[in-house]
Design a protein around this motif. Structure first.
Motif, PDB file in Angstrom:
ATOM      1  N   VAL A 193      34.712 -21.462 -55.457  1.00 46.83           N
ATOM      2  CA  VAL A 193      34.692 -20.024 -55.763  1.00 46.83           C
ATOM      3  C   VAL A 193      33.373 -19.678 -56.441  1.00 46.83           C
ATOM      4  N   ALA A 194      32.865 -18.500 -56.137  1.00 47.80           N
ATOM      5  CA  ALA A 194      31.670 -18.008 -56.823  1.00 47.80           C
ATOM      6  C   ALA A 194      32.065 -17.543 -58.223  1.00 47.80           C
ATOM      7  N   ILE A 195      31.164 -17.738 -59.178  1.00 50.41           N
ATOM      8  CA  ILE A 195      31.400 -17.327 -60.565  1.00 50.41           C
ATOM      9  C   ILE A 195      30.386 -16.236 -60.900  1.00 50.41           C
ATOM     10  N   ARG A 196      30.882 -15.060 -61.288  1.00 49.21           N
ATOM     11  CA  ARG A 196      30.002 -13.927 -61.538  1.00 49.21           C
ATOM     12  C   ARG A 196      30.134 -13.448 -62.983  1.00 49.21           C
ATOM     13  N   ASP A 197      29.028 -12.935 -63.517  1.00 46.76           N
ATOM     14  CA  ASP A 197      29.037 -12.426 -64.885  1.00 46.76           C
ATOM     15  C   ASP A 197      29.553 -10.981 -64.894  1.00 46.76           C
ATOM     16  N   PRO A 198      29.668 -10.339 -66.063  1.00 46.94           N
ATOM     17  CA  PRO A 198      30.237  -8.987 -66.122  1.00 46.94           C
ATOM     18  C   PRO A 198      29.483  -7.952 -65.288  1.00 46.94           C
ATOM     19  N   ARG A 199      28.205  -8.184 -64.999  1.00 45.86           N
ATOM     20  CA  ARG A 199      27.413  -7.237 -64.198  1.00 45.86           C
ATOM     21  C   ARG A 199      27.496  -7.533 -62.710  1.00 45.86           C
ATOM     22  N   GLY A 200      28.201  -8.609 -62.333  1.00 46.18           N
ATOM     23  CA  GLY A 200      28.330  -8.962 -60.926  1.00 46.18           C
ATOM     24  C   GLY A 200      27.303  -9.962 -60.448  1.00 46.18           C
ATOM     25  N   ALA A 201      26.392 -10.399 -61.321  1.00 46.09           N
ATOM     26  CA  ALA A 201      25.387 -11.388 -60.933  1.00 46.09           C
ATOM     27  C   ALA A 201      26.049 -12.761 -60.788  1.00 46.09           C
ATOM     28  N   THR A 202      25.615 -13.509 -59.777  1.00 41.11           N
ATOM     29  CA  THR A 202      26.190 -14.825 -59.527  1.00 41.11           C
ATOM     30  C   THR A 202      25.621 -15.860 -60.498  1.00 41.11           C
ATOM     31  N   LEU A 203      26.508 -16.505 -61.238  1.00 45.27           N
ATOM     32  CA  LEU A 203      26.100 -17.568 -62.158  1.00 45.27           C
ATOM     33  C   LEU A 203      26.073 -18.929 -61.465  1.00 45.27           C
ATOM     34  N   GLY A 204      26.906 -19.088 -60.445  1.00 47.03           N
ATOM     35  CA  GLY A 204      27.011 -20.359 -59.730  1.00 47.03           C
ATOM     36  C   GLY A 204      28.344 -20.405 -59.019  1.00 47.03           C
ATOM     37  N   GLN A 205      28.808 -21.602 -58.722  1.00 49.26           N
ATOM     38  CA  GLN A 205      30.133 -21.742 -58.138  1.00 49.26           C
ATOM     39  C   GLN A 205      30.734 -23.077 -58.511  1.00 49.26           C
ATOM     40  N   GLY A 206      32.060 -23.154 -58.349  1.00 50.45           N
ATOM     41  CA  GLY A 206      32.746 -24.374 -58.734  1.00 50.45           C
ATOM     42  C   GLY A 206      34.051 -24.517 -57.979  1.00 50.45           C
TER      43      GLY A 206
ATOM     44  N   GLY B 179      55.389 -20.736 -65.685  1.00 49.74           N
ATOM     45  CA  GLY B 179      56.704 -21.361 -65.605  1.00 49.74           C
ATOM     46  C   GLY B 179      56.644 -22.848 -65.361  1.00 49.74           C
ATOM     47  N   TYR B 180      55.434 -23.407 -65.362  1.00 51.23           N
ATOM     48  CA  TYR B 180      55.255 -24.859 -65.208  1.00 51.23           C
ATOM     49  C   TYR B 180      53.908 -25.235 -65.833  1.00 51.23           C
ATOM     50  N   PRO B 181      53.743 -26.505 -66.240  1.00 54.41           N
ATOM     51  CA  PRO B 181      52.491 -26.923 -66.878  1.00 54.41           C
ATOM     52  C   PRO B 181      51.327 -26.842 -65.892  1.00 54.41           C
ATOM     53  N   GLY B 182      50.137 -26.583 -66.430  1.00 55.26           N
ATOM     54  CA  GLY B 182      48.945 -26.517 -65.588  1.00 55.26           C
ATOM     55  C   GLY B 182      47.757 -27.140 -66.286  1.00 55.26           C
ATOM     56  N   ARG B 183      46.636 -27.149 -65.600  1.00 55.11           N
ATOM     57  CA  ARG B 183      45.390 -27.662 -66.186  1.00 55.11           C
ATOM     58  C   ARG B 183      44.903 -26.701 -67.269  1.00 55.11           C
ATOM     59  N   ALA B 184      44.202 -27.252 -68.246  1.00 58.46           N
ATOM     60  CA  ALA B 184      43.707 -26.428 -69.349  1.00 58.46           C
ATOM     61  C   ALA B 184      42.551 -25.538 -68.917  1.00 58.46           C
ATOM     62  N   VAL B 185      41.825 -25.949 -67.856  1.00 58.60           N
ATOM     63  CA  VAL B 185      40.641 -25.181 -67.438  1.00 58.60           C
ATOM     64  C   VAL B 185      40.844 -24.647 -66.029  1.00 58.60           C
ATOM     65  N   LEU B 186      40.163 -23.560 -65.730  1.00 56.05           N
ATOM     66  CA  LEU B 186      40.190 -22.997 -64.374  1.00 56.05           C
ATOM     67  C   LEU B 186      39.191 -23.734 -63.490  1.00 56.05           C
ATOM     68  N   VAL B 187      37.989 -23.948 -64.013  1.00 59.92           N
ATOM     69  CA  VAL B 187      36.969 -24.740 -63.316  1.00 59.92           C
ATOM     70  C   VAL B 187      36.365 -25.691 -64.345  1.00 59.92           C
ATOM     71  N   HIS B 188      36.468 -26.984 -64.085  1.00 53.76           N
ATOM     72  CA  HIS B 188      35.906 -27.966 -65.013  1.00 53.76           C
ATOM     73  C   HIS B 188      34.393 -28.012 -64.858  1.00 53.76           C
ATOM     74  N   ARG B 189      33.692 -28.290 -65.935  1.00 51.21           N
ATOM     75  CA  ARG B 189      32.224 -28.307 -65.892  1.00 51.21           C
ATOM     76  C   ARG B 189      31.691 -29.333 -64.893  1.00 51.21           C
ATOM     77  N   ASP B 190      32.426 -30.457 -64.653  1.00 48.40           N
ATOM     78  CA  ASP B 190      31.979 -31.452 -63.694  1.00 48.40           C
ATOM     79  C   ASP B 190      32.121 -30.974 -62.259  1.00 48.40           C
ATOM     80  N   ASP B 191      32.929 -29.925 -62.054  1.00 48.16           N
ATOM     81  CA  ASP B 191      33.151 -29.376 -60.717  1.00 48.16           C
ATOM     82  C   ASP B 191      32.426 -28.050 -60.536  1.00 48.16           C
ATOM     83  N   MET B 192      31.322 -27.872 -61.256  1.00 51.76           N
ATOM     84  CA  MET B 192      30.644 -26.581 -61.292  1.00 51.76           C
ATOM     85  C   MET B 192      29.136 -26.773 -61.117  1.00 51.76           C
ATOM     86  N   ALA B 193      28.536 -25.912 -60.299  1.00 56.46           N
ATOM     87  CA  ALA B 193      27.077 -25.912 -60.132  1.00 56.46           C
ATOM     88  C   ALA B 193      26.564 -24.532 -60.491  1.00 56.46           C
TER      89      ALA B 193
END
Length: 368
Positions: free
Chosen positions: A315-328, A353-367
Motif C-alpha cells: 500500500v502507498a503511504i501518504r502524508d496529510p497533504r497527499g504526498a507519497t512518503l513510500g509504501q509498505g 473482536g479478535y487479537p491482531g498485530r500491534a502495527v499496520l505496517v512494520h518498519r522492516d516491511d516499508m520503503a
C-alpha cells in the motif's frame, strides 16, 4: 570476500547425509554435538542463527524399517511424521547443554508464495530470534505434495535467508565447493574460491545429485545462490561431514563463496518499493514524523485507507497533504484497516473482536 566471522544473521543448511549415516541408517550423534558447539560459539558473539535441517524422512525410514529405495508419497510422508519428532528432539538435546532454546518451524512453498503467509512466517521468525531462540526449519513433508513443495532444502534455505534478512547462508555439503566439473569423474576439475556472478557458463558446469540420501545437487545450489545473492545474502558451499564444520570454515577450509553487491536491508527495501500498490493509507503529521525516524506505522496514526487490499499487499503511504512518503506491506486488510484507524494498538482486539498485530505496517516491511 565474505567471512563467517562477519555474519550478523546466519542461515545454515544441513543435509540428510550429514545427520544420518547413508550405509547404516544410524544417527550421527557425535557430528551433531560438534555442530551444536559450533552454533553456540557463533551465537556467543551476537550472531543470530537459523538452521534448515533435513533428516526427517531419512530418520523415519530407519525407525519404520522401510527399504532404502524411492518411497511412495504416503510412505514418505509417514516417515517424515515419525522422523520429524526424532529430529527436533536430537537438536533440542544437542543445543540445550549450551543454554540454547530451539523451536521447530515447518513450512511449504505456499508459505513463501503467499504474501500473507510469508509475513506471518517472517514475524514469527523475527520474534523467535528476538527471544534468542534457534529456529530449526524443515519442509513440512507430512503434508507437502509436488505442487506445494520446494523439493530440496538448498532452495528452502535460500528462501529462509531471504525471509529473515540473513546476510550469510552456509550450505554444508558433501563437496567442498563449486567445481568446473564433477571432481569424482573429472580429475582436471577445479574449485572456485569466489563467484561474483552466476553466468550461463557457470550454470553449465553444474551437475545433478550424487548422494543416496540427498536430493540436492549443484543445480539446486546455484538456484539457491541466485535467490540468496539477489536479496543481499552471501552464500558459501563447503564440506560439512567433518566435525565442527563452521569452525573449519572460519579456519580456512575449502569453500566457494557467492558474493552479493547489496546488503539484505537495501535489497528488501528495493523489492518493496518496486511493487505496484493495491491501495493507500493516509497518516497524520505525528505518524509521518515517526516514520521519518524509522518507526513502524501504528493504527493510531492512520487517518484514512483507500482500496481493496488484503493482508500482505503493498500500500502507498501518504502524508496529510497527499504526498507519497513510500509504501509498505500491510498486516491488515482494507476493511480491518478502516475499522482500527485512529485506535491505539491495545484497542485492536476490542474493535475487531479478535487479537491482531500491534502495527499496520512494520518498519522492516516499508520503503520510504
Amino acid at each position: 570476500m565474505a567471512t563467517l566471522s562477519a555474519a550478523t544473521r546466519l542461515v545454515v543448511k544441513i543435509g540428510s547425509a550429514l545427520l544420518v549415516d547413508k550405509r547404516t541408517g544410524a544417527f550421527r550423534g557425535e557430528w551433531l554435538r560438534a555442530m551444536a558447539a559450533d552454533i553456540a560459539r557463533v551465537r556467543a558473539r551476537g550472531t543470530d542463527v537459523i538452521l534448515v535441517s533435513s533428516g526427517s524422512i531419512a530418520l523415519g525410514r530407519g525407525l519404520l524399517n522401510l527399504p532404502a529405495v524411492t518411497l511412495p508419497l504416503e510412505q514418505s510422508q509417514a516417515a517424515a511424521a515419525v522422523g520429524q519428532i526424532r529430529l527436533a528432539r536430537e537438536w533440542e538435546e544437542a543445543l540445550a547443554p549450551h543454554g540454547v532454546t530451539t523451536a521447530q518451524v515447518l513450512v511449504t512453498l505456499e508459505d513463501s508464495a503467499d504474501r500473507r503467509r510469508y509475513l506471518n512466517q517472517r514475524a514469527t521468525m523475527e520474534t523467535l530470534l528476538g527471544f534468542g531462540v534457534v529456529p530449526i526449519v524443515n519442509e513440512n513433508d507430512t503434508i507437502a505434495t509436488d505442487e506445494i513443495r520446494y523439493g530440496d532444502n538448498d532452495r528452502l534455505a535460500a528462501q529462509v535467508a531471504v525471509t529473515v534478512g540473513a546476510d550469510q547462508l552456509i550450505l554444508l555439503s558433501d563437496v567442498d565447493g563449486f567445481y568446473s566439473a564433477n571432481p569424482a569423474q573429472d580429475p582436471g576439475a577445479h574449485r572456485y574460491d569466489v563467484i561474483e556472478e552466476i553466468t550461463p557458463e557457470i550454470e553449465a558446469m553444474a551437475g545433478d545429485a550424487g548422494s543416496g540420501l540427498s536430493k540436492g545437487g549443484m543445480k539446486t545450489k546455484l538456484l539457491a545462490a541466485k535467490t540468496a545473492t539477489a536479496a543481499g545474502c552471501a552464500m558459501a558451499i563447503t564440506e560439512g561431514s567433518v566435525l565442527h564444520p563452521l569452525s573449519a570454515l572460519e579456519a580456512g577450509a575449502n569453500a566457494t563463496w557467492f558474493t552479493s553487491r547489496l546488503d539484505p536491508h537495501a535489497a528488501r527495501k528495493r523489492w518493496i518499493a518496486a511493487m505496484k500498490p493495491c491501495g493507500e493509507v493516509t497518516v497524520d503529521a505525528g505518524a509521518a514524523r515517526a516514520l521519518a525516524q524509522g518507526r513502524s506505522l501504528l493504527p493510531v496514526g492512520v487517518t484514512g485507507a483507500v482500496g481493496d487490499f488484503g493482508r500482505g499487499d503493498p500500500v502507498a503511504i501518504r502524508d496529510p497533504r497527499g504526498a507519497t512518503l513510500g509504501q509498505g506491506l500491510t498486516r491488515y486488510t482494507a476493511a480491518e484497516a478502516r475499522q482500527i484507524l485512529g485506535h491505539h494498538s491495545s484497542e485492536i482486539e476490542a474493535v475487531l473482536g479478535y487479537p491482531g498485530r500491534a502495527v499496520l505496517v512494520h518498519r522492516d516491511d516499508m520503503a520510504l
